[in-house]
Design a protein around this motif. Structure first.
Motif, mmCIF file in Angstrom:
data_model
loop_
_atom_site.group_PDB
_atom_site.id
_atom_site.type_symbol
_atom_site.label_atom_id
_atom_site.label_comp_id
_atom_site.label_asym_id
_atom_site.label_seq_id
_atom_site.Cartn_x
_atom_site.Cartn_y
_atom_site.Cartn_z
ATOM 1 N N LYS A 58 -22.144 -4.262 37.274
ATOM 2 C CA LYS A 58 -23.060 -4.418 36.147
ATOM 3 C C LYS A 58 -23.840 -3.125 35.932
ATOM 4 N N ILE A 59 -24.104 -2.860 34.678
ATOM 5 C CA ILE A 59 -25.039 -1.809 34.298
ATOM 6 C C ILE A 59 -26.156 -2.543 33.577
ATOM 7 N N GLY A 60 -27.324 -2.603 34.229
ATOM 8 C CA GLY A 60 -28.405 -3.430 33.694
ATOM 9 C C GLY A 60 -27.921 -4.869 33.670
ATOM 10 N N PRO A 61 -28.152 -5.587 32.564
ATOM 11 C CA PRO A 61 -27.713 -6.981 32.491
ATOM 12 C C PRO A 61 -26.256 -7.135 32.032
ATOM 13 N N VAL A 62 -25.603 -6.025 31.687
ATOM 14 C CA VAL A 62 -24.261 -6.080 31.113
ATOM 15 C C VAL A 62 -23.199 -6.001 32.207
ATOM 16 N N LYS A 63 -22.312 -6.990 32.231
ATOM 17 C CA LYS A 63 -21.207 -6.998 33.187
ATOM 18 C C LYS A 63 -20.111 -6.083 32.650
ATOM 19 N N MET A 64 -19.844 -4.997 33.372
ATOM 20 C CA MET A 64 -18.848 -4.018 32.954
ATOM 21 C C MET A 64 -17.465 -4.332 33.508
ATOM 22 N N PRO A 102 -14.348 8.318 40.995
ATOM 23 C CA PRO A 102 -13.815 8.846 39.729
ATOM 24 C C PRO A 102 -14.877 9.601 38.927
ATOM 25 N N ARG A 103 -14.450 10.658 38.248
ATOM 26 C CA ARG A 103 -15.350 11.398 37.355
ATOM 27 C C ARG A 103 -15.713 10.561 36.137
ATOM 28 N N THR A 104 -14.898 9.556 35.844
ATOM 29 C CA THR A 104 -15.074 8.756 34.624
ATOM 30 C C THR A 104 -16.114 7.653 34.773
ATOM 31 N N VAL A 105 -16.737 7.550 35.936
ATOM 32 C CA VAL A 105 -17.777 6.531 36.126
ATOM 33 C C VAL A 105 -18.930 6.833 35.174
ATOM 34 N N PRO A 106 -19.387 5.836 34.414
ATOM 35 C CA PRO A 106 -20.485 6.086 33.474
ATOM 36 C C PRO A 106 -21.774 6.525 34.178
ATOM 37 N N VAL A 107 -22.497 7.398 33.523
ATOM 38 C CA VAL A 107 -23.781 7.867 34.030
ATOM 39 C C VAL A 107 -24.803 6.772 33.731
ATOM 40 N N ALA A 108 -25.170 6.016 34.775
ATOM 41 C CA ALA A 108 -26.079 4.882 34.620
ATOM 42 C C ALA A 108 -26.418 4.323 35.998
ATOM 43 N N LYS A 109 -27.318 3.357 36.017
ATOM 44 C CA LYS A 109 -27.623 2.631 37.247
ATOM 45 C C LYS A 109 -26.679 1.439 37.327
ATOM 46 N N PHE A 125 -16.534 -11.244 53.748
ATOM 47 C CA PHE A 125 -17.789 -10.493 53.709
ATOM 48 C C PHE A 125 -18.321 -10.482 52.287
ATOM 49 N N ALA A 126 -19.602 -10.130 52.146
ATOM 50 C CA ALA A 126 -20.233 -9.983 50.833
ATOM 51 C C ALA A 126 -21.196 -8.801 50.902
ATOM 52 N N LEU A 127 -21.064 -7.888 49.944
ATOM 53 C CA LEU A 127 -21.926 -6.703 49.893
ATOM 54 C C LEU A 127 -22.524 -6.557 48.507
ATOM 55 N N ASN A 128 -23.761 -6.096 48.452
ATOM 56 C CA ASN A 128 -24.414 -5.678 47.206
ATOM 57 C C ASN A 128 -24.649 -4.182 47.332
ATOM 58 N N ILE A 129 -24.173 -3.438 46.332
ATOM 59 C CA ILE A 129 -24.252 -1.980 46.402
ATOM 60 C C ILE A 129 -24.901 -1.445 45.126
ATOM 61 N N PRO A 130 -26.178 -1.080 45.180
ATOM 62 C CA PRO A 130 -26.808 -0.465 44.010
ATOM 63 C C PRO A 130 -26.518 1.042 43.996
ATOM 64 N N LEU A 131 -26.058 1.544 42.865
ATOM 65 C CA LEU A 131 -25.739 2.966 42.725
ATOM 66 C C LEU A 131 -26.465 3.528 41.515
ATOM 67 N N ASP A 132 -26.914 4.749 41.627
ATOM 68 C CA ASP A 132 -27.591 5.408 40.517
ATOM 69 C C ASP A 132 -26.820 6.670 40.168
ATOM 70 N N PHE A 133 -25.985 6.570 39.151
ATOM 71 C CA PHE A 133 -25.279 7.741 38.634
ATOM 72 C C PHE A 133 -26.048 8.249 37.423
ATOM 73 N N SER A 134 -27.278 8.683 37.660
ATOM 74 C CA SER A 134 -28.087 9.172 36.549
ATOM 75 C C SER A 134 -27.828 10.660 36.356
ATOM 76 N N HIS A 135 -28.321 11.201 35.264
ATOM 77 C CA HIS A 135 -28.071 12.611 34.949
ATOM 78 C C HIS A 135 -28.563 13.543 36.049
ATOM 79 N N ARG A 136 -29.663 13.201 36.678
ATOM 80 C CA ARG A 136 -30.195 14.124 37.682
ATOM 81 C C ARG A 136 -29.294 14.221 38.907
#
Length: 153
Positions: A58-64, A102-109, A125-136
């Motif tokens: 998900k990116i925000g509330p949107v399931k990608m 991948p380089r194609t991963v969208p820049v987002a949280k 197993f079950a994992l939750n993985i938060p990632l921040d691909f922000s511009h910085r």
């Protein structure tokens, strides 16, 4: 990329008891490799070739993405593979995977939820993985630097 925490969302009923997950480098870059080292304990023999993994991104509330893979297929899609016995017995189970981001991963949280089950439907197993691909944290394109000497006066 920034990783706050890989959260083990499993409980005592899950077949795999994850003891530790180490990611290196600490701030991986898009288009580069990430080393995932996991120390764990299997409570019973598992056919890893038949483990299914449901990946929800998900990116925000949107399931990608919401897709199910077999574990070897999921790893192969990121340039890695299972090592050792594909049907390990109960006891210690350690894996190191060198994953390609991948380089194609969208820049987002992003929030990735990974839930795996054995062939007979037991929770693996079950994992939750938060990632921040922000511009910085997004790498700048490689550029050649040219040095021009300054004339002395």
């Amino acid at each position: 990329m920034s990783i706050r925490l890989v959260e083990d969302a499993s409980d005592d009923t899950y077949v795999l008891d994850i003891l530790d997950i180490t990611l290196a480098p600490a701030l991986p870059r898009l288009g580069h490799r990430l080393s995932w080292t996991m120390s764990s304990h299997l409570k019973e023999t598992v056919d890893l070739t038949q483990v299914t993994c449901r990946v929800t991104m998900k990116i925000g509330p949107v399931k990608m993405m919401d897709r199910t893979y077999r574990l070897p297929e999921l790893l192969a899609g990121m340039g890695a593979r299972l090592s050792g016995d594909p049907r390990p017995p109960a006891g210690p189970w350690n894996q190191t995977w060198h994953l390609q981001i991948p380089r194609t991963v969208p820049v987002a949280k992003h929030r990735i939820q990974l839930h795996a089950q054995t062939a007979d439907g037991k929770d693996f197993f079950a994992l939750n993985i938060p990632l921040d691909f922000s511009h910085r944290f997004h790498p700048a394109p490689d550029r050649h630097l040219t040095w021009w000497p300054c004339p002395t006066v």
